[in-house]
Design a protein around this motif. Structure first.
Motif, mmCIF file in Angstrom:
data_model
loop_
_atom_site.group_PDB
_atom_site.id
_atom_site.type_symbol
_atom_site.label_atom_id
_atom_site.label_comp_id
_atom_site.label_asym_id
_atom_site.label_seq_id
_atom_site.Cartn_x
_atom_site.Cartn_y
_atom_site.Cartn_z
ATOM 1 N N LEU A 1 0.827 -1.206 0.000
ATOM 2 C CA LEU A 1 0.000 0.000 0.000
ATOM 3 C C LEU A 1 0.863 1.259 0.000
ATOM 4 O O LEU A 1 0.517 2.254 -0.637
ATOM 5 N N ASN B 1 1.890 2.013 -3.411
ATOM 6 C CA ASN B 1 0.798 2.644 -4.152
ATOM 7 C C ASN B 1 0.735 4.146 -3.920
ATOM 8 O O ASN B 1 0.654 4.935 -4.857
ATOM 9 N N VAL B 2 0.757 4.533 -2.642
ATOM 10 C CA VAL B 2 0.673 5.955 -2.316
ATOM 11 C C VAL B 2 1.888 6.694 -2.864
ATOM 12 O O VAL B 2 1.783 7.745 -3.501
ATOM 13 N N HIS C 1 3.935 5.854 -5.310
ATOM 14 C CA HIS C 1 3.937 5.912 -6.765
ATOM 15 C C HIS C 1 2.944 6.961 -7.265
ATOM 16 O O HIS C 1 3.247 7.741 -8.168
ATOM 17 N N ALA C 2 1.761 6.990 -6.641
ATOM 18 C CA ALA C 2 0.754 7.972 -7.055
ATOM 19 C C ALA C 2 1.275 9.387 -6.849
ATOM 20 O O ALA C 2 1.116 10.262 -7.714
ATOM 21 N N LYS C 3 1.933 9.600 -5.710
ATOM 22 C CA LYS C 3 2.475 10.932 -5.433
ATOM 23 C C LYS C 3 3.567 11.293 -6.428
ATOM 24 O O LYS C 3 3.647 12.431 -6.900
ATOM 25 N N GLN D 1 3.899 10.253 -9.500
ATOM 26 C CA GLN D 1 3.287 10.566 -10.798
ATOM 27 C C GLN D 1 2.738 11.983 -10.800
ATOM 28 O O GLN D 1 2.853 12.706 -11.789
ATOM 29 N N LYS D 2 2.143 12.368 -9.665
ATOM 30 C CA LYS D 2 1.540 13.691 -9.600
ATOM 31 C C LYS D 2 2.620 14.768 -9.650
ATOM 32 O O LYS D 2 2.478 15.777 -10.346
ATOM 33 N N ALA E 1 3.710 15.104 -13.217
ATOM 34 C CA ALA E 1 2.725 15.813 -14.038
ATOM 35 C C ALA E 1 2.756 17.311 -13.745
ATOM 36 O O ALA E 1 2.674 18.132 -14.661
ATOM 37 N N LEU E 2 2.899 17.651 -12.468
ATOM 38 C CA LEU E 2 2.942 19.072 -12.103
ATOM 39 C C LEU E 2 4.170 19.744 -12.702
ATOM 40 O O LEU E 2 4.101 20.886 -13.165
#
Lengths: 56, 219, 214, 254
Positions: A30, A33-34, A36-38, A40-41, A44-45
């Motif tokens: 988990l 997951n968090v 990796h999501a961060k 990616q964000k 993108a930013l």
């Protein structure tokens, strides 16, 4: 606490390896997951900021 | 609309008649997979007859999937899918017609071939009618669910393996009840319940899959 | 809606199209009236094919509307891909293509094939025909289906000089008899009158379509 | 299926606006992060060290506090993905497709956790890592369903088409989940006379189920947190030319 000492908590009457590995698995997967999501964000930013610089 | 569907079915059957390999290849594949099984496990009748139901069903499933890959792909490639979608009829009727044509050239020959295969695997003779009936009820369901996958991967390069990945999990109930019916029949037990379940799944598939595949084609 | 002339078959209002968060075109307005010959121009990637497919109804519309004012005009679409089955003969292909909506007799199909210069090729499978001949088979469908609006994507591709001239005369006949045509082409048409829609003018400066919501 | 087929309240359509969703989720995100962290650490500590051992299974029973939330979430997320996809299809809402896509990886992770912890739990309980138990088998099939959605999503390059395709597959999968579960359970009773199911307990005392409640709630919060972050990421990627984003403090840096 249910256990008398940290040592019995770790061993859990022979079931320690099973229980602890399950909890570790839960936390690690988990967290990935968090994290990796961060990541990616953030990426993108950074790209959006580059676009903003280009346009200004 | 019936006329529209008949035109599609007639066209697809004519195409298969022009290129019979499309009909024969999945059948050869089916027999081949079944024939490999005794080579890998054991040629003994006791072992084979126990596994026969499952092996036949899994092979039938793989053969269906193999031929499903091209269900919409060829029409997409040459542009006739566009023309089919532009006709003033709902997309689900187009899907249904394509599936009927597909089943006529893949599912039906498979059923006709199954007694032969059953003999190869020493399936008790009394189970053969059940095998054929379960395939008759089950293979259209396989084709219908497969149509969703085929529609989803139509525009995707290398969609074959992807199709397998998308659709095989959805086949789980069909294989469980299909194989169980054959096992029950070979043990001399009643099979009405299984047939009812297989029929129910077919009706269910008829209700949702043409809609879903039609929506997927329009993407 | 009041400004639309009564003879218009199809109206495109404020149409925009976004592909992969890039705006192809926006604010496209035009109406196709009976007798119109619309020539859709624009550089590569300006969305000509996409616009044609939107009008045909092959893509869902994101922004804008396409309306059919009077009775629903019958549309025929001929794209880059011709929609012909290689293993079937020219006649069989026309039979199923026309059969999707109506029906045709073999006589009619043979006559249509003769009209596009394929007399004697009726029973040849498409695989044995050249690219230009295949295009002609596809064009023969225009003569069989009684459609009001022809949507043609690069219909001159692979045709020889004679073929181009023939096709232009068919377009002319179609418009004169109350039909309408919307087509893309890189070459200029030698027939008049032609209404031109240049999609290059509709490419927005900013790459985002105006649609902020939904 | 065209627009305005069903009238929905204003807030519903507002939710479909990327700008609104971006701002709103920005406000919600820290709350879910704190809640997830609190609930999960509290529940896990309680389950590990304070809850009493099971009289039958002993301490291996504690695996339940991570296995059950993972199993529950794996199914809820798949259903949530289908619901988001259906909203996207019916109301043409791009944000809904983004939410559906954000569900995939976290859902697959929970499914994998449920499967692996189930297998590990099986060792002390059944004496083998893998038993064709009904629950484990249907979780395995669910993992395959996730794998399919994931593969389809990556195979289609164009975002909008990928979103719709994923939605259709998720809806079809969700409709099939009960049938698959039923068939697997039935198959299991046919082939295994009576297998001892991992988590079917007649009645649990409060000190045993309270930690479970905490980890389940915490897992839901974590799921929402990840979906919010991933959806925001997709909004940034697709709206990178929109003026509202360019002027947003996250981008302009003001």
């Amino acid at each position: 606490m249910y256990f008398e000492s940290l040592d019995t908590l770790w061993h859990m009457a022979g079931h320690g390896s099973y229980v602890w590995s399950c909890y570790a698995l839960f936390v690690v997967l988990l967290s990935i997951n968090v994290w990796h999501a961060k990541g990616q964000k953030t990426k993108a930013l950074r790209q959006a900021k580059a676009v903003a610089r280009r346009n200004s | 609309m019936i006329n529209f569907m008949l035109v599609i079915i007639r066209r697809d059957l004519l195409l298969v008649a022009r290129r019979p390999a499309e009909l024969i290849n999945p059948l050869v594949f089916f027999v081949l997979v079944v024939a490999l099984f005794p080579l890998g496990v054991s040629p003994e009748a006791s072992v084979l007859s126990q596994a026969a139901a499952g092996v036949i069903w899994v092979s039938a499933m793989l053969a269906t999937l193999l031929s499903l890959e091209l269900l919409f792909k060829l029409d997409y490639d040459d542009g006739s899918l566009e023309q089919l979608l532009l006709a003033p009829y709902p997309a689900w009727s187009l899907v249904l017609a394509k599936v009927i044509a597909h089943w006529l050239v893949s599912g039906l020959p498979l059923i006709l071939l199954s007694p032969l295969i059953a003999n190869l695997l020493f399936l008790p003779t009394q189970a053969i009618p059940t095998l054929m009936l379960s395939l008759l009820l089950g293979t259209p369901t396989l084709s219908l669910f497969g149509a969703i996958g085929a529609a989803l991967v139509t525009g995707v390069r290398g969609g074959g393996i992807l199709l397998t990945l998308l659709i095989l999990p959805l086949y789980v109930p069909v294989i469980i009840f299909g194989a169980a019916a054959v096992v029950a029949a070979s043990q001399g037990m009643a099979v009405d319940g299984y047939m009812a379940l297989l029929a129910a799944m077919l009706v269910f598939a008829l209700m949702i899959t043409p809609w879903a595949a039609g929506a997927a084609l329009k993407l | 809606m009041s400004s639309i002339p009564t003879s218009s078959l199809l109206c495109v209002n404020d149409l925009a199209c976004e592909r992969d968060s890039r705006c192809l075109f926006s604010g496209v307005n035009f109406s196709i009236a009976a007798g119109d010959l619309w020539h859709l121009k624009g550089h590569n990637g300006s969305g000509k094919t996409t616009l044609l497919r939107l009008v045909a109804g092959l893509h869902p519309i994101d922004v804008g509307t396409i309306s059919h004012p009077s009775t629903h005009a019958k549309i025929i679409y001929l794209g880059h891909k011709l929609g012909l089955k290689e293993q079937l003969s020219a006649d069989e292909n026309l039979a199923w293509l026309v059969g999707l909506e109506s029906s045709s007799t073999q006589q009619e199909r043979y006559a249509a094939l003769e009209k596009v210069g394929l007399k004697g090729y009726e029973e040849n499978t498409i695989a044995t025909l050249s690219a230009g001949q295949r295009r002609r088979v596809a064009l023969a469908r225009l003569h069989l289906c009684k459609a009001d609006i022809w949507l043609l994507d690069e219909p001159f591709t692979a045709l020889d000089q004679q073929g181009v001239e023939d096709e232009e005369s068919w377009l002319r006949q179609h418009t004169l008899s109350g039909g309408a045509v919307l087509m893309t082409s890189h070459q200029n048409l030698s027939i008049q009158p032609v209404k031109v829609l240049d999609l290059s003018h509709y490419t927005p400066a900013k790459t985002s379509c105006s649609s902020s919501a939904l | 299926m065209t627009q305005s087929s069903w009238r929905m309240p204003r807030w519903f359509h507002q939710m479909g606006s990327p700008k609104w969703f971006y701002d709103f989720s920005g406000k919600m995100q820290p709350w879910f992060a704190v809640l997830a962290l609190l609930l999960l650490s509290w529940g896990m500590a309680w389950g590990l060290a304070f809850a009493p051992a099971d009289y039958q299974q002993g301490n291996s029973f504690r695996i339940m506090y991570v296995h059950v939330p993972a199993a529950i979430l794996s199914q809820s997320i798949f259903i949530g993905m289908a619901v988001a996809g259906a909203i996207g299809i019916v109301w043409k809402m791009k944000v809904a497709f983004m939410v559906a896509r954000s569900c995939i990886s976290i859902g697959a992770s929970f499914t994998l956790i449920a499967l692996l912890t189930g297998a590990i739990w099986g060792k002390p309980t059944w004496g083998a890592y893998w038993v064709w138990d009904a629950r484990l088998t249907s979780t395995l099939v669910l993992l395959f369903l996730y794998a399919g959605v994931m593969a389809l999503n990556q195979a289609i390059t164009e975002r909008q088409i990928a979103g719709k395709a994923t939605a259709i597959l998720a809806i079809v999968g969700t409709i099939n989940i009960p049938i698959i579960k039923y068939s697997v359970e039935w198959w299991n009773t046919l082939h295994q006379a009576s297998s001892f199911s991992l988590t079917q307990k007649p009645s649990m005392p409060a000190e045993m189920y309270m930690p479970l409640l905490l980890t389940v709630l915490g897992s839901y919060c974590l799921f929402v947190l990840v979906v919010l972050i991933r959806t925001r990421t997709q909004i940034i990627e697709t709206q990178s030319h929109a003026s509202w984003l360019m002027q947003h403090k996250d981008v302009s840096g003001a």
